[in-house]
Design an enzyme around this catalytic site. Structure first.
Site, PDB file in Angstrom:
ATOM      1  N   GLU A  21       0.820  -1.234   0.000  1.00  0.00           N
ATOM      2  CA  GLU A  21       0.000   0.000   0.000  1.00  0.00           C
ATOM      3  C   GLU A  21       0.844   1.269   0.000  1.00  0.00           C
ATOM      4  OE1 GLU A  21      -3.070  -0.110   3.026  1.00  0.00           O
ATOM      5  OE2 GLU A  21      -4.061  -1.794   2.060  1.00  0.00           O
ATOM      6  N   GLU A  42      -5.350  -8.375  -0.173  1.00  0.00           N
ATOM      7  CA  GLU A  42      -6.065  -8.050   1.081  1.00  0.00           C
ATOM      8  C   GLU A  42      -7.524  -7.829   0.711  1.00  0.00           C
ATOM      9  OE1 GLU A  42      -4.533  -5.069   3.811  1.00  0.00           O
ATOM     10  OE2 GLU A  42      -2.469  -5.582   3.258  1.00  0.00           O
TER      11      GLU A  42
HETATM   12  O1  AHR Z   1      -5.104  -5.593   7.148  1.00  0.00           O
HETATM   13  C1  AHR Z   1      -5.033  -4.430   7.910  1.00  0.00           C
HETATM   14  C2  AHR Z   1      -4.329  -3.301   7.179  1.00  0.00           C
HETATM   15  O2  AHR Z   1      -5.113  -2.905   6.109  1.00  0.00           O
HETATM   16  C3  AHR Z   1      -3.014  -3.649   6.538  1.00  0.00           C
HETATM   17  O3  AHR Z   1      -1.961  -3.509   7.423  1.00  0.00           O
HETATM   18  C4  AHR Z   1      -2.892  -2.644   5.450  1.00  0.00           C
HETATM   19  O4  AHR Z   1      -2.175  -3.127   4.351  1.00  0.00           O
HETATM   20  C5  AHR Z   1      -4.326  -2.294   5.118  1.00  0.00           C
HETATM   21  O5  AHR Z   1      -4.540  -0.933   5.140  1.00  0.00           O
END
Ligand code: AHR
Length: 523
Positions: free
Chosen positions: A196, A317
């Site tokens: 990210e 994610e």
């Molecule tokens: O999964 C929780 C958080 O969400 C992670 O650390 C990040 O990559 C995203 O913003």
């Protein structure tokens, strides 16, 4: 009878309940096993474990607990992880990765330095590091996926990590690995080029141009260390109003298209408006859009290349996450947020919605990692004495059985509804897969109507369907029902159903607010 597109959702729902005769099909699904989208990659059933709250410490790993083995791994958690069939496990973050020095986490545990975790405001003891993680992956049968520090870290840190994990010759870092008890290389294939980095909340956040330059050099050095690794570029995760997520991907793909195997996408959703149908509908539209846009961007970047390197989407994610706060929220208290969401029944349906979208795009989405594995926005929830399985656990287990199948391009029509000015969408959200080896067809059907069962005609276009069908159904009269220690209210039901077959098809009623997987015999 089909309720057509022009009515707002509420009227469409009324028509569904009142005007439709009992057994008249309202929806139709046509199955043709020759219309194949692509293989359902086993990597779609990946997961993610971050140094965050109680995911690692107190989740996966709890030294000194009577529930843990000699490695410090919680045995009850290991047992609960097995049915998930986690194919790929991503680590160490997440936001944590962007401040992490992997060298702090190797060597004798008692000599490892404690560091401030600047992503989540915790104290990182480093007692769980690279070797512990890779041993855990071996124990659960998952491919490891290491995410480098593209925030505060350097290109050479990343290159040396590959050396530590994969080098066969007697180099400095390979010898350190040997000294730490691992003679053979770990042979880690999947490496993420940061997490990210497009988000202003990220340590070492960069603009697209700066990130692409860093990632290109990291990729070059890491590949010189081990040419066999697969690389994932940090794609869009920031869909905020001011974020140019499309521009980010364009820049990353333009610069990295000859180096990467995947571009990542992150999406978290939530039912903030407390509107069930909108929750499962608007997010489905967003996910579809994002996949289609990124697929198009990959093609655009490769346009004109004689022999483009295949690039896929890694949805590395995804989940529902909205009750516990996010970095960037004004009330976010770094260090206090363990992201411990208690999932309810509708969140489990949302997991089906995500998985349906990944399967419908099985030709381009080749990896997906639910965030996360234990306690932190997770399907497994522990305390010091026990664990329970959250509602979202069940779709993960059941969809996971379709890995390696062929995703089918089904033709589906169902009554539609509208969310604001967005395009109409069907109440049934459907994906389907086929396993030629055991001649089984799986229909994954989410009925996102809150009020109406949907009578559906299912037809086989090529070949015939046999009876009975195996039915897996997740349903609950209370959309907000949650599981807890000793009280797992939301669990799937299974049964065999004799199908009333006529003209290569049958009629089946998908209950309101339910997720159904029909396993059919292809004859
Ligand atoms: O999964 C929780 C958080 O969400 C992670 O650390 C990040 O990559 C995203 O913003």
């Amino acid at each position: 009878m089909l309720v057509r597109n022009t009515l707002p959702g509420i009227f469409a729902a009324l028509l569904l309940t009142s005007a439709v005769p009992a057994q008249q099909p309202q929806a139709r699904i046509r199955i043709d096993t020759n219309r194949v989208i692509g293989e359902v990659s086993p990597r779609l059933f990946g997961n993610f474990a971050e140094h965050l709250g109680r995911c690692i410490y107190g989740g996966i790993f709890e030294e000194g607990s009577p529930l843990s083995d000699s490695d410090g791994f919680r045995k009850d958690v290991l047992e609960a992880v097995k049915p998930l069939g986690v194919s790929v496990l991503r680590w160490p973050g997440g936001n944590f990765a962007s401040g992490y020095n992997w060298k702090d986490g190797v060597g004798p545990r008692d000599q490892r330095p404690a560091r401030p975790d600047l992503a989540w405001g915790a104290l990182e003891t480093n007692r769980f590091g690279t070797d512990e993680f890779l041993r855990y992956c071996e124990r659960i049968g998952a491919e490891p996926y290491l995410c480098i520090n593209a925030g505060l870290g350097s290109v050479d840190d990343a290159r040396q990590w590959v050396e530590y994990a994969n080098e066969t010759r007697p180099t400095y870092w390979a010898n350190q690995r040997r000294k730490n008890g691992r003679e053979q290389p770990w042979n880690v294939k999947i490496w993420g080029l940061g997490n990210e980095i497009d988000g202003p909340w990220q340590l070492g956040h960069k603009n697209a141009e700066d990130y692409a330059k860093f990632a290109l050099e990291a990729a070059k050095a890491m590949r010189r260390q081990d040419a066999s690794i697969e690389l994932i570029a940090s794609g869009s995760s920031n869909f905020g109003a001011d974020a140019d997520w499309i521009g980010w991907n364009r820049a990353v793909l333009d610069r990295l298209k000859d180096q990467i195997d995947y571009i990542s996408l992150h999406t978290y959703i939530g039912n903030r408006e407390n509107n069930f149908e909108n929750f499962l509908g608007s997010n489905a539209l967003d996910i579809e859009d994002r996949i289609q846009v990124v697929e198009g961007q990959i093609k655009a970047a490769q346009n004109g290349q004689a022999k483009p390197r295949p690039i896929y989407i890694a949805f590395d994610e995804w989940n529902t996450w909205y009750r516990t706060i996010h970095p960037g929220d004004s009330e976010f208290d770094i260090g206090k947020s363990g992201l411990e969401e208690h999932y309810n029944f509708e969140d489990a349906l949302a997991a089906g919605m995500f998985l349906n979208a990944f399967m419908r795009h099985a030709d381009v989405v080749k990896m997906a990692n639910l965030a996360q594995l234990v306690n932190v926005i997770a399907p497994i929830f522990t305390n010091k004495q026990a664990l329970y399985l959250q509602t979202i656990y069940w779709p993960l287990v059941e969809y996971g059985k379709q890995r390696g199948n062929l995703s089918l391009d089904l033709q589906t029509t169902s009554p539609t509804y509208r969310i604001g000015s967005r395009p109409p969408l069907g109440y049934l959200d459907v994906s389907g897969t086929y396993s030629p080896a055991d001649r089984a067809i799986y229909l994954n059907v989410l009925n996102r109507s809150e009020k109406s069962d949907i009578v559906t005609r299912v037809d086989a276009i090529a070949g015939q369907i046999g009876s009975p069908a195996a039915v897996w159904e997740l349903n609950n009269p209370d959309l907000k029902a949650v599981n807890d220690f000793g009280a797992e209210k939301v669990r799937p039901a299974t049964r065999a159903v004799a199908l009333n077959l006529e003209n290569d098809g049958f009629t089946y009623t998908f209950p309101k607010h339910s997720l159904t997987i029909l396993k059919l015999k292809a004859q």
